[in-house]
Design a protein around this motif. Structure first.
Motif, mmCIF file in Angstrom:
data_model
loop_
_atom_site.group_PDB
_atom_site.id
_atom_site.type_symbol
_atom_site.label_atom_id
_atom_site.label_comp_id
_atom_site.label_asym_id
_atom_site.label_seq_id
_atom_site.Cartn_x
_atom_site.Cartn_y
_atom_site.Cartn_z
ATOM 1 N N PRO A 180 -57.401 -32.627 -8.263
ATOM 2 C CA PRO A 180 -58.320 -32.977 -9.358
ATOM 3 C C PRO A 180 -58.828 -34.426 -9.231
ATOM 4 O O PRO A 180 -59.993 -34.708 -9.492
ATOM 5 C CB PRO A 180 -57.468 -32.796 -10.613
ATOM 6 N N ASN A 232 -65.831 -22.974 -19.414
ATOM 7 C CA ASN A 232 -67.069 -22.698 -18.677
ATOM 8 C C ASN A 232 -66.810 -22.035 -17.328
ATOM 9 O O ASN A 232 -67.497 -22.256 -16.354
ATOM 10 C CB ASN A 232 -67.857 -24.019 -18.454
ATOM 11 N N LEU A 233 -65.798 -21.204 -17.243
ATOM 12 C CA LEU A 233 -65.579 -20.434 -16.004
ATOM 13 C C LEU A 233 -66.299 -19.101 -16.118
ATOM 14 O O LEU A 233 -66.342 -18.309 -15.181
ATOM 15 C CB LEU A 233 -64.067 -20.198 -15.794
ATOM 16 N N VAL A 234 -66.848 -18.867 -17.311
ATOM 17 C CA VAL A 234 -67.567 -17.604 -17.565
ATOM 18 C C VAL A 234 -68.756 -17.973 -18.457
ATOM 19 O O VAL A 234 -68.638 -18.848 -19.332
ATOM 20 C CB VAL A 234 -66.618 -16.621 -18.299
ATOM 21 N N ARG A 251 -64.340 -31.920 -17.562
ATOM 22 C CA ARG A 251 -63.269 -31.376 -16.694
ATOM 23 C C ARG A 251 -62.037 -32.271 -16.796
ATOM 24 O O ARG A 251 -60.913 -31.801 -16.709
ATOM 25 C CB ARG A 251 -63.756 -31.344 -15.238
ATOM 26 N N GLN A 267 -50.029 -17.006 -6.875
ATOM 27 C CA GLN A 267 -51.408 -16.944 -6.364
ATOM 28 C C GLN A 267 -52.264 -18.108 -6.851
ATOM 29 O O GLN A 267 -53.409 -18.242 -6.435
ATOM 30 C CB GLN A 267 -52.082 -15.636 -6.861
ATOM 31 N N SER A 268 -51.714 -18.955 -7.772
ATOM 32 C CA SER A 268 -52.632 -19.970 -8.347
ATOM 33 C C SER A 268 -52.548 -21.282 -7.572
ATOM 34 O O SER A 268 -53.119 -22.287 -7.985
ATOM 35 C CB SER A 268 -52.314 -20.199 -9.824
ATOM 36 N N LEU A 269 -51.780 -21.289 -6.459
ATOM 37 C CA LEU A 269 -51.755 -22.506 -5.615
ATOM 38 C C LEU A 269 -52.241 -22.122 -4.226
ATOM 39 O O LEU A 269 -51.875 -21.059 -3.705
ATOM 40 C CB LEU A 269 -50.329 -23.077 -5.543
ATOM 41 N N GLN A 280 -58.130 -28.818 -19.112
ATOM 42 C CA GLN A 280 -57.540 -28.250 -17.885
ATOM 43 C C GLN A 280 -56.979 -26.853 -18.141
ATOM 44 O O GLN A 280 -56.969 -26.396 -19.284
ATOM 45 C CB GLN A 280 -56.412 -29.181 -17.411
ATOM 46 N N VAL A 281 -56.490 -26.203 -17.058
ATOM 47 C CA VAL A 281 -56.031 -24.805 -17.203
ATOM 48 C C VAL A 281 -54.734 -24.576 -16.435
ATOM 49 O O VAL A 281 -54.478 -25.238 -15.415
ATOM 50 C CB VAL A 281 -57.130 -23.841 -16.669
ATOM 51 N N SER A 340 -50.463 -30.568 -11.739
ATOM 52 C CA SER A 340 -51.863 -30.711 -11.296
ATOM 53 C C SER A 340 -52.796 -30.749 -12.501
ATOM 54 O O SER A 340 -53.830 -31.427 -12.476
ATOM 55 C CB SER A 340 -52.209 -29.521 -10.394
ATOM 56 N N LYS A 364 -61.439 -18.544 -20.672
ATOM 57 C CA LYS A 364 -62.316 -18.944 -19.552
ATOM 58 C C LYS A 364 -63.647 -19.446 -20.076
ATOM 59 O O LYS A 364 -64.246 -20.371 -19.510
ATOM 60 C CB LYS A 364 -62.549 -17.733 -18.635
ATOM 61 N N PHE A 416 -52.664 -21.155 -14.935
ATOM 62 C CA PHE A 416 -52.868 -19.709 -14.758
ATOM 63 C C PHE A 416 -51.545 -18.949 -14.813
ATOM 64 O O PHE A 416 -50.464 -19.532 -14.764
ATOM 65 C CB PHE A 416 -53.562 -19.437 -13.409
ATOM 66 N N VAL A 469 -61.406 -34.493 -6.224
ATOM 67 C CA VAL A 469 -62.661 -33.756 -6.474
ATOM 68 C C VAL A 469 -63.549 -34.568 -7.418
ATOM 69 O O VAL A 469 -64.762 -34.604 -7.267
ATOM 70 C CB VAL A 469 -62.324 -32.363 -7.071
ATOM 71 N N ASN A 470 -62.906 -35.230 -8.391
ATOM 72 C CA ASN A 470 -63.712 -36.019 -9.343
ATOM 73 C C ASN A 470 -63.802 -37.491 -8.924
ATOM 74 O O ASN A 470 -64.209 -38.341 -9.706
ATOM 75 C CB ASN A 470 -63.095 -35.901 -10.761
#
Lengths: 292, 338, 321, 322
Positions: free
Chosen positions: B122, B67-69, B95, B107-109, B99-100, B174, B63, B102, B125-126
Motif C-alpha cells: 500500500p 468502490n470495488l463495484v 484509499r 487466497q488474499s495474499l 481499507q479491506v 497490510s 465492496k 478479505f 502503490v500510493n
C-alpha cells in the motif's frame, strides 16, 4: 533487497533444485541440451564448415572414415562439420522463434484474460483464427511468398505459433484474476499495469516457463520440416536442409545411413531434451500433477 | 460523533449472465438487484456488523463502499462528502483512509511475494515512502500492531510458510500500515479454526479501542456479530431488515426474519427435545424479488398489507429500527385498546 | 453387539516430507441407531478416521495398526475386493462440498440408482423408482431426479447426497462436515432431516465437524479430537456441561452463547502441532495453561469420569479450580 | 436452451471463416512479390491460363470489386486454372480428396483408440512401469518430426525387411484380377503412411488423456464413486472417462490443423496421391491458383471440424446450457 532476502531466495531455489535434481526426466533433458549447446557454440569454431565448398567426385557419399568422421554427402561435403554448424542454426531458429511466440502469446493471453469483455472476444477470435488455420500449409505458403531467408523463417514460425500459449495463459489469468489478492491490490489503489505486472505475471510465469520449453521443441521441429520440404535457407544449412538433400538423393533407399541418420537423430535428441525438460517442469510446477 | 460512512438509498445491480442470442436481440436483460436501496450510517469508532445469508448482498455492499463495484443509484458519503472516484488525488486520499480485509487467508495474499512486500505494497502503490529504512520500520510496526511478534521473523517468508491465522494477521498489518480510519472486514474469520478465530476477533476489538478505528464487520454468523460489535444490521435480499444495538437486536428482535435466524442459530448447549422452527425454502433468486415485503413468502406472520406495500425502516424503540408492518399493526392495536 | 468398534486405530500418511501420524491410537464405538459427533479443528484426524473405516484413503494413506469391526465383520483384514462389498451397502458417506461431490455430467437419479443396481442386483427401472422414493424421503421433488448437479441449489444438493447415502439402507452413515458449506437456515433444515431419518430408519450416524455448537440437538455422544488422538469422549451432556479436558473447555468457550453473559474468550496460543514430529507426552501441552512437567514426559491414558465419559489428561478439570 | 449455445458457436465459426477468406484474398494478391506478377512471367503458364487468371481476378477494377469477384467465384466453385496441370483447380482437388481422407481418417481413429487406452492405463497405474513406458514412448514420438519417422519406417520395413512397398498407392503397371485384389494392394501401400501419421498422434493423445485423467481422479466425485464400492473398471468407464473425454474432443478437433501438416510430410515421403502431395508439388511449381484452392479447402474443413467438436462437446456436457 537486503542479504536476508538473498538467503530466502536461495533457499527457495535450493528447494526447487532438489525437486529438479531427483526428477530423472529433467536431468536427462538438461544433460542433452547442455551437450548440444556446447556443440553448437564450440563446434563450428573448431570445425568450420562452408556449405558452398563442394568436394571432388571421389569424396561423394564416402562412408564414415578417419578423415570424414561421419562420411560425406551427395556433394562431397563433410557431414560431421555440417552437423555442427547445423546445430547452431537449428537451435538459434528454434529459440528465437519461441521467444517471439512466447512474448506474443503471454501478453495477448494476459490482456484478454485480465480485461475481458470486448478486448477478450476480439483477441480470442484472432487466437482461434491462428489455432484453426492448419499451421504447416500456412507457413509453407508464407515462406514460399516471402522468401526463405533464416530471419523470415524465424519471424513466420514465431508469428504463427503463439495461439496455443495465448489460450493457456488466458485460462490461467482468468483463474488468477478471480483470486481475492487481485481485488485487494485494487482496493489499495494499484492500477491495471501494476496488477498485471506485479500480481498476474509472477503467478502465470511458471506455467509460461514450462510451456516455453515445449514450444521450443515444436519450433525446432517446424524449422526442420520446413527445410526438409525445401524451404530452408540454403546459405545456412540446418539439420533440416541436410535431411532434404539426403532424401532428394535417395539416401534412404540406397542405404547411405550415415547421410540421413545423424541429422535426424540430432533433431530428435534435441527436441526430446526440450520435451523432457518442459514436461518435468510442468510436473514440478503444476500442483495437481505433483507427486505427493 | 461524526459519521464515517453514510449510505443514502444505495443500489447496486449486475447484469445476470444471459444467453448469447437474447443479448444479440437486445432483449431487456434481467438485472440482479444485489443491493436494493440501503440507508445506513456508520459512526466513528464503532463496529457495525452486517449479518445476512449468502445472496443477501452484504459483500456487495462492502465492496460498493470501497468502490470495488460500481453503484447503480444512491450516494455514498465518506466523512460527510461524496468521493469523486475519477479524480486521482481524491481517490488516493480515500484509499489511505479506507481499507479491506478479505475472507480467504489462503487466497488474499500474493503467493509469489515476500511478506515484507505484501505489507509494504500500500505504501509503494500510493508512493508514500522515500527511503527503504522508513519502509522497513513502518512494516515492522504494522506487523507488531497485527500481533505478529517478533516482526523480523516474518519479513522474508512466503505466505505458504505461514498458518491461516498468521496470514490473516499479515492481511490486517497490510491494511493498518496506511493508518486508515475505516476498515471493511468481509467474513475475516469464517475460514479459521475456533482457537485462532478468537485471537483475530480480540485484535479487531483492540484496534477499535486503541486506535479508534471504525469497522464494517460482514458475517453470516449472528453469534459472532453479537460478540464483537456495537450495532448489528440484518440484511435480506439486498435490503436492511433490522438495525440496532447488538444486545437489543439479539434479545428483543422485532423482524420475523431476525427471529427466524435467532431460532436456528446453533448454540453450544444440550437441548435435545426442542425441534427447531425452521423457515421453509431458501433465499429466492435476486433477479425476481417478491412484491411488497420481500420476505413475505417465507414469513409466518405475513398478512395482506405485507404482500402489497414494501415496509420502510421505522423505529420499534429508541435507535432500534425494523422494516416490518407488524410494528404499525401492534402500535395501532395498542392505540385502539387504550 | 456394537454396530461399530474402532480399537487403537493408527493411520499414517507417507509423503516426501516424512510420515504424518494423522490418526495415532484412536478408539471409540457406536451402537445401532446411535449418533456420534466427531469434533476437532482442521488437521486433527477426524476425516482420516472416517475414511479409514471404509478404507477410502488416498494412496499415501496406510492403516498401520488397530482394528475396525462393523458388527461381527473385521474390516481391517479384508482385501480391497472384499471391502468393496461393504462400501455403501453397510457404510455410506455424505461429503462436505456437495458442489463437487456429485458427478457433474451424470443425472442425479442415475447416481443414486447405480448404487442400488450394483449392490442389490435390481433392474434399472426398480432402482429409478427407489431413487424417486428417496427424493420424497429427503423432501425433494421426485420429478427432479433427471436433473444435473449444477441445476440444484446448495441445500438441495446436500439433500440429494443424503438420499444417495440411504440408497442401499446402510447400517451406518458418516457425514463429513455435511452442513459446513450451507447457510445457517439451510443447515438447520439438513440437521433436522438427518435427525428425523436416523430415528425413523434406526441407522447409526457419525457427524464430523469443526463446529461444536451444531451437535447440541443431533448427537447422543461426542468425541473431541486433537492432533490425531481422542482427548475426550462422552454423552453430549458430559461434553457440554461436565467436560474435564482443558482443550474441550477452550474449544467450547470459543463458541459465543447468547444465553450467557457476553465475554470475549481467550484464544488458544500457538498453532496446531506438526504431526510429522508431534510434541512429546500430551500433544496439547505446548498450548495448555495447566501443563506441568509430567505432561511433557508422559502421554496421559484415558481416565473415566463417569459411565461412558473419559478424557486423556493428567490434570482433568484444572480449569474449574 | 441448447440452441443458444449452437447459435453462438455457428456465428463464431462464420466470423472465423470470413477472416480466413479475407486472409486468403490478401495472401495471394497483396503480399510482396505479388503472385499475379509471378504468373505473368512464369514460362510454363500457357497464354490461356494467364488470360483466364487476369479476367478471373478482374485486375483493372478496384480491389473491393476484385474481392467481390473473388467471393463470387469461390461460391461457384471456380478457383481458376492450375497452370501446372492446365485443368480447373476444383477438379484436381476433388480427385485427391479421397486418398487423404482415407489416410487421415484411419490414422486418427487408430491414434485415438490407442492414445486413450494408453493414457487411461498410465494415469490409473501412475508411477508404475507401464506409466513410465507409455510416458517415454509418447514423449519420444511427440518429439519426432513426422517425415523423419517416415524415412526410418521406410528404411526398416521397406528397404531392409521388404514387407511393404516404399511409395505410391498401387503397385505401378500391375493389372488386378478383382477389386478385392486391388484393395488388398492399396492396403499394403497404406500401412506405412497410416502408421507414421498415427504414431505421431498417439503420443500427444496419450499425454493429454493422462493429464486430464490425473486431474479428474483428484476430484471429489471420484471419492464419492469409490465410496459406493464400485470396482476400478466401473469407476473409470462410468465416472472418470465421461469427464476426461470432454477436453479430448476439443483437442482432437484443434489437432486436425496439425494433422494436415503431418499429412503433407507423409504424402511427400510415401508419394501418396493426396492433397498433401498436391500442395507440395503446387508449392514447388509456385502454382498459386492451385495452392490457394488447397489452402482454402483445408482451412474450411478444419473450421467445420472444430464446429462439429464444439457441438458434440455441448451435447455431452450438460453444464453447457446457458
Amino acid at each position: 533487497m537486503s542479504s536476508i532476502d538473498g538467503v530466502m531466495r536461495r533457499k527457495k531455489l535450493k528447494r526447487f533444485w532438489n525437486g529438479f535434481k531427483n526428477n530423472r526426466m529433467a536431468t536427462t533433458g538438461a544433460v542433452i541440451l547442455v551437450f548440444f549447446s556446447v556443440a553448437a557454440v564450440i563446434g563450428p569454431v573448431l570445425f568450420p564448415y562452408n556449405p558452398m565448398e563442394f568436394g571432388t567426385v571421389e569424396t561423394i557419399l564416402q562412408p564414415p572414415s578417419t578423415t570424414y568422421y561421419l562420411g560425406t554427402d551427395n556433394l562431397g561435403r563433410d557431414i560431421f562439420r555440417n552437423l555442427l554448424s547445423g546445430a547452431r542454426i537449428s537451435l538459434m531458429v528454434g529459440i528465437l522463434a519461441t521467444l517471439i511466440s512466447m512474448f506474443l502469446g503471454t501478453s495477448i493471453g494476459i490482456m484478454s484474460g485480465y480485461f475481458g469483455k470486448t478486448i477478450d472476444s476480439v483477441l480470442m477470435r484472432v487466437t482461434d483464427f491462428f489455432l484453426v488455420i492448419p499451421w504447416l500449409p500456412l507457413v509453407l505458403v508464407l515462406v514460399a511468398i516471402l522468401g526463405s531467408s533464416v530471419w523470415i523463417i524465424i519471424l513466420v514460425i514465431g508469428l504463427t505459433s503463439w495461439a496455443g500459449t495465448a489460450r493457456v495463459v488466458r485460462s490461467q489469468t482468468l483463474s488468477v484474476k478471480e483470486r481475492p489478492f487481485i481485488e485487494r491490490a485494487r482496493a489499495i489503489g494499484a492500477d491495471h499495469s501494476t496488477i498485471m505486472m506485479h500480481h498476474i505475471l509472477p503467478n502465470v510465469f511458471p506455467l509460461v516457463f514450462a510451456n516455453t520449453i515445449l514450444v521450443t521443441a515444436v519450433a525446432i521441429i517446424s524449422e526442420t520440416t520446413l527445410s526438409f520440404l525445401g524451404l530452408g535457407d540454403p546459405t545456412r544449412p540446418s539439420w533440416g536442409m541436410m535431411l532434404h538433400y539426403a532424401f532428394q538423393s535417395g539416401a534412404a533407399s540406397s542405404g547411405a545411413y550415415w547421410f540421413f541418420l545423424p541429422p535426424g537423430l540430432c533433431v530428435v535428441l534435441v527436441v526430446l531434451g526440450f520435451t523432457f525438460l518442459g514436461y518435468a517442469f510442468d510436473e514440478i510446477l503444476n500442483p495437481k500433477l505433483r507427486r505427493r | 460523533m461524526d459519521n464515517v460512512v453514510e449510505l443514502k438509498n444505495l443500489k447496486v445491480t449486475f447484469v445476470a449472465k444471459q444467453s448469447f442470442l437474447k443479448e444479440l436481440l437486445m432483449k431487456e436483460q434481467p438485472l440482479v438487484r444485489a443491493v436494493d436501496g440501503v440507508n445506513v450510517t456508520i459512526k466513528k469508532g464503532e463496529i457495525l456488523s452486517l449479518v445476512g445469508e449468502s445472496g443477501s448482498g452484504k459483500t456487495t455492499l462492502g465492496k460498493a463502499i470501497l468502490n470495488l463495484v460500481d453503484i447503480a443509484d444512491g450516494e455514498i458519503l465518506f466523512q460527510n462528502q461524496v468521493v469523486n472516484f475519477h479524480h486521482k488525488q481524491e481517490v488516493r486520499r480515500f484509499r489511505q483512509k479506507a481499507q479491506v480485509i478479505f475472507q480467504d487467508p489462503y487466497q488474499s495474499l500474493n503467493p509469489k511475494s515476500l511478506i515484507i512486500d505484501i505489507v509494504a505494497e500500500p505504501l509503494e502503490v500510493n508512493r508514500l515512502i522515500k527511503t527503504e529504512a522508513e519502509r522497513n520500520e513502518r512494516v515492522m510496526k504494522a506487523l507488531h500492531d497485527a500481533g505478529l511478534d517478533p516482526p523480523e521473523r516474518y519479513l522474508y517468508r512466503y505466505p505458504y510458510e505461514l498458518s491461516g491465522g498468521q496470514r490473516q494477521r499479515v492481511a490486517i498489518a497490510s491494511a493498518l500500515i496506511l493508518n486508515p480510519e475505516f476498515i471493511v472486514a468481509d467474513e475475516p474469520v469464517s475460514m479459521l479454526d475456533v482457537s485462532i478465530r478468537t485471537g483475530i476477533l480480540k485484535l479487531l476489538v483492540e484496534l477499535k479501542e486503541s486506535k479508534g478505528l471504525t469497522f464494517l464487520f460482514i458475517t453470516h454468523d449472528l453469534s459472532l456479530a453479537w460478540l464483537i460489535s456495537d450495532r448489528i444490521a440484518i440484511m435480506y435480499l439486498g435490503k436492511i431488515m433490522e438495525i440496532g444495538e447488538s444486545d437489543t437486536v439479539i434479545k428483543q428482535a422485532v423482524h420475523p426474519y431476525t427471529q427466524a435466524l435467532l431460532e436456528v442459530m446453533p448454540i453450544p448447549e444440550v437441548n435435545r427435545h426442542r425441534q427447531r422452527k425452521v423457515l421453509s425454502g431458501e433465499t429466492p433468486n435476486p433477479t425476481n424479488i417478491p412484491a411488497g415485503c420481500r420476505f413475505h413468502p417465507r414469513c409466518p406472520h405475513a398478512f395482506d398489507r405485507c404482500r402489497e406495500e414494501e415496509p420502510v425502516l421505522q423505529a420499534a424503540r429508541s435507535n432500534h429500527l425494523a422494516a416490518c408492518h407488524l410494528i404499525e399493526k401492534e402500535t395501532s392495536q395498542e392505540n385502539s385498546h387504550d | 453387539m456394537k454396530l461399530l468398534r474402532v480399537e487403537n486405530l493408527k493411520t499414517y500418511f507417507h509423503i516426501s516430507e516424512g510420515i504424518v501420524k494423522a490418526v495415532d491410537d484412536v478408539s471409540f464405538s457406536l451402537d445401532d441407531g446411535q449418533c456420534l459427533g466427531l469434533v476437532g479443528e482442521s488437521g486433527c484426524g477426524k476425516t482420516t478416521t472416517a475414511l479409514s473405516i471404509n478404507r477410502l484413503l488416498p494412496p499415501e494413506g496406510i492403516i498401520e495398526g488397530g482394528e475396525i469391526y462393523l458388527e461381527s465383520v473385521k474390516l481391517t483384514v479384508l482385501s480391497d475386493v472384499e471391502i468393496r462389498k461393504h462400501r455403501w451397502k453397510d457404510v455410506s458417506m455424505v461429503f462436505q462440498g456437495a458442489m463437487n461431490a456429485m458427478n457433474p455430467v451424470m443425472k442425479i437419479g442415475e447416481q443414486i440408482a447405480e448404487a442400488v443396481v450394483w449392490h442389490q442386483q435390481v433392474t434399472h427401472q426398480q432402482a429409478w423408482n427407489r431413487a424417486k422414493e428417496l427424493f420424497e424421503l429427503v423432501e425433494l421433488e421426485p420429478g427432479r431426479i433427471g436433473g444435473y448437479p449444477h441445476e440444484f441449489s446448495g441445500g438441495m444438493k446436500q439433500r440429494a447426497m443424503i438420499a444417495m447415502a440411504l440408497a442401499c439402507d446402510p447400517k451406518l452413515v458418516i457425514g463429513d462436515e455435511p452442513t459446513t458449506a450451507l447457510d445457517v437456515m439451510v443447515q438447520a433444515q439438513i440437521l433436522n432431516l438427518l435427525d428425523r431419518l436416523r430415528k425413523t430408519l434406526k441407522m447409526g450416524l457419525i457427524i464430523i465437524t469443526h463446529d461444536l455448537s451444531i451437535l447440541g440437538e443431533t448427537c447422543d455422544r461426542i468425541a473431541v479430537m486433537y492432533a490425531g488422538k481422542i482427548v475426550e469422549i462422552g454423552s453430549t451432556e458430559d461434553v457440554y456441561d461436565r467436560h474435564m479436558h482443558p482443550y474441550t473447555h477452550r474449544l467450547l468457550m470459543g463458541f459465543p452463547n447468547i444465553h450467557r453473559p457476553k465475554l470475549m474468550p481467550e484464544p488458544i496460543p500457538g498453532s496446531p502441532p506438526d504431526l510429522i514430529r508431534p510434541p512429546s507426552g500430551c500433544r496439547f501441552h505446548p498450548r495448555c495453561d495447566y501443563a506441568q512437567e509430567i505432561c511433557q514426559e508422559q502421554e496421559p491414558g484415558m481416565t473415566t469420569a463417569g459411565n461412558g465419559h473419559s478424557y486423556a489428561c493428567h490434570f482433568g478439570g484444572a480449569f474449574n479450580g | 436452451m441448447k440452441r443458444q449455445y449452437l447459435a453462438k458457436k455457428i456465428i463464431q465459426s462464420l466470423v472465423t471463416i470470413f477472416f480466413v477468406l479475407v486472409f486468403n484474398y490478401i495472401l495471394f494478391r497483396v503480399m510482396p512479390g505479388n503472385p499475379l506478377a509471378m504468373i505473368m512471367r512464369n514460362p510454363r503458364a500457357s497464354q490461356e491460363a494467364i488470360e483466364r487468371t487476369r479476367e478471373l481476378f478482374g485486375l483493372n477494377q478496384s480491389w473491393v470489386v476484385q474481392f467481390w469477384i473473388y467471393l463470387k467465384h469461390l461460391f461457384t466453385g471456380d478457383l481458376g486454372i492450375s497452370f501446372l496441370y492446365r485443368q480447373p483447380v476444383t477438379e484436381i482437388i476433388v480427385a485427391r480428396i479421397i486418398p487423404t481422407v482415407l489416410m487421415v481418417g484411419l490414422a486418427q481413429i487408430l491414434a485415438i483408440i490407442v492414445g486413450v487406452f494408453l493414457g487411461v492405463i498410465s494415469a490409473w497405474k501412475r508411477g508404475s512401469r507401464v506409466d513410465v513406458a507409455a510416458l517415454g514412448f509418447s514423449l519420444v514420438t511427440y518429439s519426432m518430426p513426422t517425415f523423419w519417422l517416415g524415412i526410418i519406417l521406410i528404411f526398416v520395413f521397406s528397404v531392409s525387411l521388404r514387407w511393404f512397398p516404399t511409395s505410391g498407392m498401387l503397385t505401378p503397371g500391375q493389372s488386378f484380377s478383382s477389386t478385392f485384389a486391388m484393395v488388398r494392394d492399396a492396403a499394403r501401400h497404406l500401412v506405412l503412411p497410416v502408421l507414421t501419421l498415427s504414431l505421431v498422434l498417439i503420443g500427444e493423445y496419450t499425454l493429454t488423456m493422462r493429464n486430464t485423467l490425473l486431474d479428474v481422479l483428484t476430484e471429489d466425485y471420484m471419492t464419492t464413486a469409490k465410496a459406493k464400492g464400485f470396482d476400478d473398471n466401473y469407476l473409470i468407464k462410468k465416472h472418470a472417462l465421461p469427464n476426461a473425454m470432454l477436453p479430448m474432443i476439443t483437442l482432437i478437433a484443434i489437432n486436425l490443423g496439425l494433422v494436415i501438416g503431418g499429412t503433407i510430410q507423409v504424402e511427400t515421403i510415401f508419394s501418396w496421391p493426396g492433397l498433401g502431395r498436391l500442395m507440395f508439388d503446387a508449392l514447388k511449381a509456385r502454382d498459386y491458383p492451385l495452392l490457394q484452392g488447397i489452402f482454402l479447402l483445408i482451412t474450411l474443413s478444419v473450421i467445420v471440424a472444430n464446429l462439429i467438436a464444439d457441438v458434440t462437446y455441448g451435447y455431452f456436457d450438460p453444464r453447457v446450457r446457458e
